[in-house]
Design a protein around this motif. Sequence first.
Motif, PDB file in Angstrom:
ATOM      1  N   TRP A  67       0.818  -1.222   0.000  1.00 57.79           N
ATOM      2  CA  TRP A  67       0.000   0.000   0.000  1.00 57.79           C
ATOM      3  C   TRP A  67       0.852   1.273   0.000  1.00 57.79           C
ATOM      4  O   TRP A  67       0.346   2.362   0.194  1.00 57.79           O
ATOM      5  N   SER A  68       2.140   1.117  -0.258  1.00 59.42           N
ATOM      6  CA  SER A  68       3.059   2.245  -0.070  1.00 59.42           C
ATOM      7  C   SER A  68       2.751   3.433  -0.976  1.00 59.42           C
ATOM      8  O   SER A  68       3.028   4.578  -0.620  1.00 59.42           O
ATOM      9  N   HIS A  69       2.178   3.190  -2.160  1.00 62.05           N
ATOM     10  CA  HIS A  69       1.925   4.302  -3.089  1.00 62.05           C
ATOM     11  C   HIS A  69       0.474   4.778  -3.060  1.00 62.05           C
ATOM     12  O   HIS A  69       0.074   5.590  -3.897  1.00 62.05           O
ATOM     13  N   HIS A  70      -0.286   4.302  -2.075  1.00 61.20           N
ATOM     14  CA  HIS A  70      -1.671   4.763  -1.930  1.00 61.20           C
ATOM     15  C   HIS A  70      -1.724   6.036  -1.098  1.00 61.20           C
ATOM     16  O   HIS A  70      -0.917   6.231  -0.186  1.00 61.20           O
ATOM     17  N   LEU A  71      -2.695   6.867  -1.396  1.00 62.11           N
ATOM     18  CA  LEU A  71      -2.934   8.076  -0.605  1.00 62.11           C
ATOM     19  C   LEU A  71      -3.762   7.719   0.626  1.00 62.11           C
ATOM     20  O   LEU A  71      -4.473   6.702   0.628  1.00 62.11           O
ATOM     21  N   PRO A  72      -3.702   8.559   1.674  1.00 63.47           N
ATOM     22  CA  PRO A  72      -4.463   8.256   2.896  1.00 63.47           C
ATOM     23  C   PRO A  72      -5.954   8.006   2.658  1.00 63.47           C
ATOM     24  O   PRO A  72      -6.533   7.133   3.300  1.00 63.47           O
ATOM     25  N   ASN A  73      -6.569   8.742   1.706  1.00 61.35           N
ATOM     26  CA  ASN A  73      -8.018   8.547   1.505  1.00 61.35           C
ATOM     27  C   ASN A  73      -8.337   7.219   0.823  1.00 61.35           C
ATOM     28  O   ASN A  73      -9.504   6.858   0.654  1.00 61.35           O
ATOM     29  N   GLU A  74      -7.303   6.477   0.430  1.00 54.87           N
ATOM     30  CA  GLU A  74      -7.505   5.139  -0.147  1.00 54.87           C
ATOM     31  C   GLU A  74      -7.251   4.036   0.884  1.00 54.87           C
ATOM     32  O   GLU A  74      -7.288   2.851   0.558  1.00 54.87           O
ATOM     33  N   LEU A  75      -7.010   4.455   2.132  1.00 51.44           N
ATOM     34  CA  LEU A  75      -6.696   3.504   3.200  1.00 51.44           C
ATOM     35  C   LEU A  75      -7.804   3.479   4.244  1.00 51.44           C
ATOM     36  O   LEU A  75      -8.492   4.478   4.463  1.00 51.44           O
ATOM     37  N   SER A  76      -7.949   2.328   4.908  1.00 50.80           N
ATOM     38  CA  SER A  76      -8.894   2.226   6.033  1.00 50.80           C
ATOM     39  C   SER A  76      -8.303   2.933   7.250  1.00 50.80           C
ATOM     40  O   SER A  76      -7.110   3.280   7.281  1.00 50.80           O
ATOM     41  N   GLY A  77      -9.125   3.101   8.281  1.00 54.22           N
ATOM     42  CA  GLY A  77      -8.648   3.732   9.519  1.00 54.22           C
ATOM     43  C   GLY A  77      -7.477   2.982  10.126  1.00 54.22           C
ATOM     44  O   GLY A  77      -6.486   3.580  10.560  1.00 54.22           O
ATOM     45  N   GLY A  78      -7.582   1.657  10.150  1.00 52.80           N
ATOM     46  CA  GLY A  78      -6.500   0.848  10.713  1.00 52.80           C
ATOM     47  C   GLY A  78      -5.221   0.966   9.905  1.00 52.80           C
ATOM     48  O   GLY A  78      -4.117   1.026  10.467  1.00 52.80           O
ATOM     49  N   GLN A  79      -5.375   1.017   8.565  1.00 49.87           N
ATOM     50  CA  GLN A  79      -4.188   1.179   7.720  1.00 49.87           C
ATOM     51  C   GLN A  79      -3.545   2.548   7.920  1.00 49.87           C
ATOM     52  O   GLN A  79      -2.321   2.666   7.968  1.00 49.87           O
ATOM     53  N   LYS A  80      -4.378   3.576   8.069  1.00 52.47           N
ATOM     54  CA  LYS A  80      -3.833   4.925   8.331  1.00 52.47           C
ATOM     55  C   LYS A  80      -3.029   4.936   9.627  1.00 52.47           C
ATOM     56  O   LYS A  80      -1.952   5.535   9.700  1.00 52.47           O
ATOM     57  N   GLN A  81      -3.559   4.266  10.655  1.00 50.37           N
ATOM     58  CA  GLN A  81      -2.831   4.256  11.928  1.00 50.37           C
ATOM     59  C   GLN A  81      -1.528   3.466  11.801  1.00 50.37           C
ATOM     60  O   GLN A  81      -0.515   3.820  12.413  1.00 50.37           O
ATOM     61  N   ARG A  82      -1.524   2.435  10.976  1.00 48.78           N
ATOM     62  CA  ARG A  82      -0.282   1.687  10.739  1.00 48.78           C
ATOM     63  C   ARG A  82       0.758   2.559  10.026  1.00 48.78           C
ATOM     64  O   ARG A  82       1.948   2.496  10.338  1.00 48.78           O
ATOM     65  N   VAL A  83       0.291   3.360   9.079  1.00 48.31           N
ATOM     66  CA  VAL A  83       1.205   4.304   8.415  1.00 48.31           C
ATOM     67  C   VAL A  83       1.772   5.277   9.445  1.00 48.31           C
ATOM     68  O   VAL A  83       2.979   5.566   9.453  1.00 48.31           O
ATOM     69  N   ALA A  84       0.892   5.762  10.328  1.00 47.95           N
ATOM     70  CA  ALA A  84       1.332   6.707  11.364  1.00 47.95           C
ATOM     71  C   ALA A  84       2.361   6.059  12.305  1.00 47.95           C
ATOM     72  O   ALA A  84       3.325   6.705  12.731  1.00 47.95           O
ATOM     73  N   ILE A  85       2.158   4.781  12.607  1.00 47.40           N
ATOM     74  CA  ILE A  85       3.110   4.061  13.467  1.00 47.40           C
ATOM     75  C   ILE A  85       4.445   3.880  12.731  1.00 47.40           C
ATOM     76  O   ILE A  85       5.516   4.078  13.310  1.00 47.40           O
ATOM     77  N   ALA A  86       4.370   3.528  11.445  1.00 46.94           N
ATOM     78  CA  ALA A  86       5.601   3.395  10.649  1.00 46.94           C
ATOM     79  C   ALA A  86       6.349   4.720  10.607  1.00 46.94           C
ATOM     80  O   ALA A  86       7.582   4.760  10.742  1.00 46.94           O
ATOM     81  N   ARG A  87       5.609   5.819  10.431  1.00 44.74           N
ATOM     82  CA  ARG A  87       6.238   7.157  10.409  1.00 44.74           C
ATOM     83  C   ARG A  87       6.909   7.457  11.747  1.00 44.74           C
ATOM     84  O   ARG A  87       8.027   7.982  11.796  1.00 44.74           O
ATOM     85  N   ALA A  88       6.233   7.109  12.849  1.00 42.47           N
ATOM     86  CA  ALA A  88       6.799   7.360  14.183  1.00 42.47           C
ATOM     87  C   ALA A  88       8.068   6.538  14.405  1.00 42.47           C
ATOM     88  O   ALA A  88       9.014   6.995  15.046  1.00 42.47           O
ATOM     89  N   LEU A  89       8.084   5.316  13.866  1.00 38.14           N
ATOM     90  CA  LEU A  89       9.241   4.433  14.056  1.00 38.14           C
ATOM     91  C   LEU A  89      10.420   4.788  13.158  1.00 38.14           C
ATOM     92  O   LEU A  89      11.572   4.513  13.492  1.00 38.14           O
ATOM     93  N   ALA A  90      10.132   5.406  12.005  1.00 33.54           N
ATOM     94  CA  ALA A  90      11.166   5.605  10.987  1.00 33.54           C
ATOM     95  C   ALA A  90      12.338   6.439  11.490  1.00 33.54           C
ATOM     96  O   ALA A  90      13.478   6.222  11.087  1.00 33.54           O
ATOM     97  N   SER A  91      12.055   7.389  12.361  1.00 34.19           N
ATOM     98  CA  SER A  91      13.149   8.233  12.867  1.00 34.19           C
ATOM     99  C   SER A  91      13.872   7.570  14.044  1.00 34.19           C
ATOM    100  O   SER A  91      14.740   8.178  14.666  1.00 34.19           O
ATOM    101  N   GLU A  92      13.502   6.314  14.335  1.00 35.68           N
ATOM    102  CA  GLU A  92      14.141   5.506  15.387  1.00 35.68           C
ATOM    103  C   GLU A  92      14.221   6.264  16.717  1.00 35.68           C
ATOM    104  O   GLU A  92      15.307   6.466  17.270  1.00 35.68           O
ATOM    105  N   PRO A  93      13.054   6.667  17.238  1.00 36.65           N
ATOM    106  CA  PRO A  93      13.026   7.446  18.480  1.00 36.65           C
ATOM    107  C   PRO A  93      13.329   6.578  19.696  1.00 36.65           C
ATOM    108  O   PRO A  93      13.211   5.351  19.641  1.00 36.65           O
TER     109      PRO A  93
END
Length: 233
Positions: free
Chosen positions: A134-160
């Motif tokens: 789903w990497s090339h999909h826009l947020p409006n093409e994702l379910s709520g759960g998928q959006k939150q997974r993207v948000a989690i991936a974004r939070a993890l990417a900077s290795e906080p």
Amino acid sequence: MIQIKDLHKSYQMGSNSLHVLKGINFDVKEGELVSIMGSSGSGKSTLLNVLGMLDEADEGSYILDGVPIRNLNEKVAARYRNKFLGFIFQSFNLINYKSALDNVALPLYYQGMKRHERIEKAEYYLEKVGLAEWSHHLPNELSGGQKQRVAIARALASEPKVLLADEPTGALDSVTSYEVMDLIQGINDEGKTILIVTHEPDIAQMTKRIVNLKDGIIIDDSPVKQIRAKVHV
């Protein structure tokens, strides 16, 4: 990882002062999974804002990974946030016109990482949360759960050092909430320190420690027997 001592925070409301945090003492060790609970007005959002360096306490000390957090100008606060913290929000906070991949890569741009490295890292974390296709999909093409997974991936990417999650399941149905918590538990199992603000008792039971706030003070802080999120496939 987090040491908070005698933390006070007040807000000026017209001619009155509202004392929101009234002497918070709170430590979090590396690798803990902690939920912060409390009714509206208990001070949990203010505490999260202080932890996230979005607001500063009036009194007391806050030490994050050995670094005292105080008297930071916005530039330094932003740098520290990028270095130490990953944020997960109830409303996902994705940029609608950017793909899932670009949303995940965005914090890495602010770290000065080269584009091909950003993309590679973003792809890795999207795969980690089960969204590689789903990497090339826009947020409006994702379910709520998928959006939150993207948000989690974004939070993890900077290795906080620490993930701060503000009602991460608040906008999701119960099945999707449990899927997100299963993912969060898995990330914690790998050693990541995570704090979750929630008003849902079943979600709090999926953490390892529950801190209850009431009227700006901690009234209970107890380890709990963690319930694993059951995901129906």
